[in-house]
Motif scaffolding. Structure first.
Motif, PDB file in Angstrom:
ATOM      1  N   ALA A  49      41.141  41.984  42.263  1.00  0.00           N
ATOM      2  CA  ALA A  49      39.728  41.948  41.451  1.00  0.00           C
ATOM      3  C   ALA A  49      39.110  40.631  41.773  1.00  0.00           C
ATOM      4  O   ALA A  49      39.700  39.637  42.245  1.00  0.00           O
ATOM      5  CB  ALA A  49      40.034  42.089  39.961  1.00  0.00           C
ATOM      6  N   GLU A  53      36.324  42.320  38.056  1.00  0.00           N
ATOM      7  CA  GLU A  53      36.128  43.536  38.451  1.00  0.00           C
ATOM      8  C   GLU A  53      36.713  44.032  39.887  1.00  0.00           C
ATOM      9  O   GLU A  53      36.895  43.326  40.804  1.00  0.00           O
ATOM     10  CB  GLU A  53      34.340  43.698  39.083  1.00  0.00           C
ATOM     11  CG  GLU A  53      33.907  44.986  39.379  1.00  0.00           C
ATOM     12  CD  GLU A  53      32.456  45.117  39.389  1.00  0.00           C
ATOM     13  OE1 GLU A  53      32.148  46.022  40.279  1.00  0.00           O
ATOM     14  OE2 GLU A  53      31.883  44.167  38.890  1.00  0.00           O
ATOM     15  N   TYR A  54      37.448  45.375  39.954  1.00  0.00           N
ATOM     16  CA  TYR A  54      38.491  45.841  40.879  1.00  0.00           C
ATOM     17  C   TYR A  54      37.584  45.899  42.155  1.00  0.00           C
ATOM     18  O   TYR A  54      36.505  46.564  42.084  1.00  0.00           O
ATOM     19  CB  TYR A  54      38.923  46.985  40.152  1.00  0.00           C
ATOM     20  CG  TYR A  54      39.674  48.006  41.268  1.00  0.00           C
ATOM     21  CD1 TYR A  54      40.861  47.390  41.760  1.00  0.00           C
ATOM     22  CD2 TYR A  54      39.659  49.212  41.459  1.00  0.00           C
ATOM     23  CE1 TYR A  54      41.455  48.130  42.715  1.00  0.00           C
ATOM     24  CE2 TYR A  54      40.380  49.942  42.257  1.00  0.00           C
ATOM     25  CZ  TYR A  54      41.378  49.193  42.829  1.00  0.00           C
ATOM     26  OH  TYR A  54      42.217  50.291  43.692  1.00  0.00           O
TER      27      TYR A  54
END
Length: 131
Positions: A49, A53-54
């Motif tokens: 991430a 956020e991946y």
């Protein structure tokens, strides 16, 4: 349909899992979400991430083919990170000991950018966007 979605992740197959894991986590500073070894495939899958956020799935596979070396080969060309200030990014890369190309200017947008390479020579771009 496509207007209601966003990119989920980018998948990268690496040559040396431990070297690439170190690069993406310790050099670029991505955070490990999950790490799994899939014995039946002799493969690691590392979910990474950026800012929570991946964004990247890092895979290892035995006997994988080499990446085409030509810069304009068919397929995914490079991974790009948006940065607010390219000069700050260059200083950060210097501190990490990462070699980068000379800064260029996008002839269409006027934005500055540079490229580095990951351990498998995958091009990674840092693209300055000032808003």
């Amino acid at each position: 349909m496509i207007n209601s979605v966003k990119i989920h992740h980018t998948a990268i197959i690496c040559g040396n899992y431990e070297v690439s894991k170190k690069f993406y986590t310790e050099v670029l500073g991505l955070t490990i979400i999950a790490e799994n070894y899939r014995a039946e495939r002799e493969s690691y899958k590392l979910d990474l991430a950026l800012n929570g956020e991946y964004i990247i799935e890092l895979f290892s596979f035995p006997n994988r083919p080499a990446r085409p070396t030509r810069p304009e080969a068919i397929g995914l060309r490079h991974l790009a990170f948006q940065v607010p200030d390219i000069d700050t990014t260059l200083r950060w890369l210097d501190e990490k000991g990462v070699i980068y190309e000379p800064v260029r200017v996008d002839e269409i947008t006027g934005c500055r950018f540079t490229f580095i390479a990951d351990p498998d020579d995958l091009p990674i771009e840092f693209y300055e966007v000032t808003v």
